[in-house]
Design a protein around this motif. Structure first.
Motif, PDB file in Angstrom:
ATOM      1  N   ARG A 273     -42.160 -21.862 -29.060  1.00 37.31           N
ATOM      2  CA  ARG A 273     -43.269 -21.385 -29.888  1.00 37.31           C
ATOM      3  C   ARG A 273     -43.764 -20.015 -29.418  1.00 37.31           C
ATOM      4  N   GLU A 274     -43.517 -19.681 -28.127  1.00 33.81           N
ATOM      5  CA  GLU A 274     -43.943 -18.379 -27.628  1.00 33.81           C
ATOM      6  C   GLU A 274     -43.006 -17.250 -28.047  1.00 33.81           C
ATOM      7  N   GLY A 275     -41.772 -17.586 -28.374  1.00 37.03           N
ATOM      8  CA  GLY A 275     -40.816 -16.563 -28.748  1.00 37.03           C
ATOM      9  C   GLY A 275     -39.388 -17.019 -28.549  1.00 37.03           C
ATOM     10  N   VAL A 276     -38.484 -16.055 -28.438  1.00 34.20           N
ATOM     11  CA  VAL A 276     -37.048 -16.344 -28.397  1.00 34.20           C
ATOM     12  C   VAL A 276     -36.421 -15.630 -27.200  1.00 34.20           C
ATOM     13  N   ALA A 277     -35.722 -16.390 -26.366  1.00 35.85           N
ATOM     14  CA  ALA A 277     -34.957 -15.834 -25.254  1.00 35.85           C
ATOM     15  C   ALA A 277     -33.492 -15.747 -25.663  1.00 35.85           C
ATOM     16  N   VAL A 278     -32.855 -14.626 -25.333  1.00 37.27           N
ATOM     17  CA  VAL A 278     -31.458 -14.407 -25.705  1.00 37.27           C
ATOM     18  C   VAL A 278     -30.688 -13.947 -24.476  1.00 37.27           C
ATOM     19  N   LYS A 279     -29.503 -14.526 -24.283  1.00 36.43           N
ATOM     20  CA  LYS A 279     -28.608 -14.095 -23.207  1.00 36.43           C
ATOM     21  C   LYS A 279     -27.271 -13.678 -23.819  1.00 36.43           C
ATOM     22  N   LEU A 280     -26.769 -12.524 -23.392  1.00 38.42           N
ATOM     23  CA  LEU A 280     -25.482 -12.016 -23.844  1.00 38.42           C
ATOM     24  C   LEU A 280     -24.503 -11.991 -22.682  1.00 38.42           C
ATOM     25  N   ILE A 281     -23.300 -12.452 -22.936  1.00 42.00           N
ATOM     26  CA  ILE A 281     -22.223 -12.386 -21.950  1.00 42.00           C
ATOM     27  C   ILE A 281     -20.904 -12.534 -22.704  1.00 42.00           C
ATOM     28  N   THR A 282     -19.871 -11.877 -22.224  1.00 38.91           N
ATOM     29  CA  THR A 282     -18.543 -12.040 -22.816  1.00 38.91           C
ATOM     30  C   THR A 282     -17.859 -13.177 -22.076  1.00 38.91           C
ATOM     31  N   ARG A 283     -17.685 -14.303 -22.740  1.00 39.09           N
ATOM     32  CA  ARG A 283     -17.335 -15.550 -22.062  1.00 39.09           C
ATOM     33  C   ARG A 283     -15.947 -15.533 -21.428  1.00 39.09           C
ATOM     34  N   ASP A 284     -14.998 -14.825 -22.032  1.00 40.71           N
ATOM     35  CA  ASP A 284     -13.650 -14.887 -21.462  1.00 40.71           C
ATOM     36  C   ASP A 284     -13.535 -14.122 -20.148  1.00 40.71           C
ATOM     37  N   ILE A 285     -14.461 -13.190 -19.884  1.00 42.51           N
ATOM     38  CA  ILE A 285     -14.464 -12.500 -18.593  1.00 42.51           C
ATOM     39  C   ILE A 285     -15.669 -12.902 -17.750  1.00 42.51           C
ATOM     40  N   ARG A 286     -16.584 -13.665 -18.326  1.00 40.26           N
ATOM     41  CA  ARG A 286     -17.795 -14.152 -17.661  1.00 40.26           C
ATOM     42  C   ARG A 286     -18.639 -13.018 -17.102  1.00 40.26           C
ATOM     43  N   GLU A 287     -18.548 -11.861 -17.751  1.00 42.02           N
ATOM     44  CA  GLU A 287     -19.376 -10.719 -17.399  1.00 42.02           C
ATOM     45  C   GLU A 287     -19.685  -9.946 -18.675  1.00 42.02           C
TER      46      GLU A 287
END
Length: 232
Positions: free
Chosen positions: A67-81
């Motif tokens: 309800r406070e907002g939206v957290a987003v995480k980005l990562i390229t999964r095949d290199i895990r970075e």
């Protein structure tokens, strides 16, 4: 990023040096942002918009709607970075947030990890994996399969001749531009600086009972990796 393919790996510094990513902070291996919303419905509309952005890319972010907002995480999964694609997606998500009236708040960003140390001969990882129901993405790492809870790092750096007692500490990754404020707050709250020899990669602070917390950022990590890669 000129001359680089979308899937090419980049360093935290390259990510932060890119234009249009001021809302984002690299914590450990991914780029994170938190966007404050005025209502749950506004946040839900933002999440739906993110889904449309990535519908044809197969480059899905981790998204947490509250309800406070939206957290987003980005990562390229095949290199895990991180990769160039994460820079492009970060820009698009920030632009979407601006259009919908959400506001970035980097002060809410952190990643918490529990570190368990034992003597090298003690194989405690299966116990912790069974207790937590986690998966094993790396040799000494355990992670929530849905990436909700804190990860666990199993250290085997205690010498065999040390008294046999367990050791645990907490790792807290914070934005690089907020680390000194976090350290100051911990010192003001009764903590002490136990070890700053590894700074700026991490600082170890302790409470009055000598329980340790490592405060870490991406500062220092890139140089360590590059030095290891150059070794014969």
């Amino acid at each position: 990023m000129v001359g680089m393919t979308a899937s090419e790996k980049i360093t935290p510094k390259q990510f932060h040096d890119a234009d249009g990513v001021d809302d984002w902070r690299v914590l450990y291996w991914g780029a994170h942002a938190f966007f404050r919303a005025d209502s749950f419905a506004q946040g839900a509309s933002f999440v739906a918009g993110i889904a449309e952005l990535v519908a044809d890319t197969r480059h899905d972010p981790d998204v947490d709607l509250r309800r406070e907002g939206v957290a987003v995480k980005l990562i390229t999964r095949d290199i895990r970075e991180l990769s160039v694609h994460d820079v492009e997606l970060a820009r698009a998500i920030s632009a979407l947030a601006s259009r919908l009236g959400l506001r970035a708040d980097a002060s809410q960003l952190q990643v918490v990890q529990v570190a368990v140390a034992s003597v090298p001969s003690a194989d405690v990882l299966p116990f912790w994996q069974a207790a937590l129901g986690y998966v094993r993405p790396g040799e000494r790492h355990l992670a929530d399969p849905l990436r909700r809870g804190s990860s666990v790092f199993l250290q085997d750096e205690m010498p065999e001749d040390r008294p046999r007692r367990g050791r645990m500490h907490v790792d807290v990754a914070v934005p690089h531009d907020q680390v000194h404020a976090r350290i100051a707050a911990m010192l003001a709250a009764g903590g002490r600086m136990a070890d700053d020899s590894e700074a700026p990669e991490w600082w170890t602070l302790a409470d009055a009972e000598n329980h340790g917390v490592d405060i870490t950022t991406w500062w220092g990590r890139e140089s360590v990796r590059l030095e290891e890669e150059r070794e014969p």
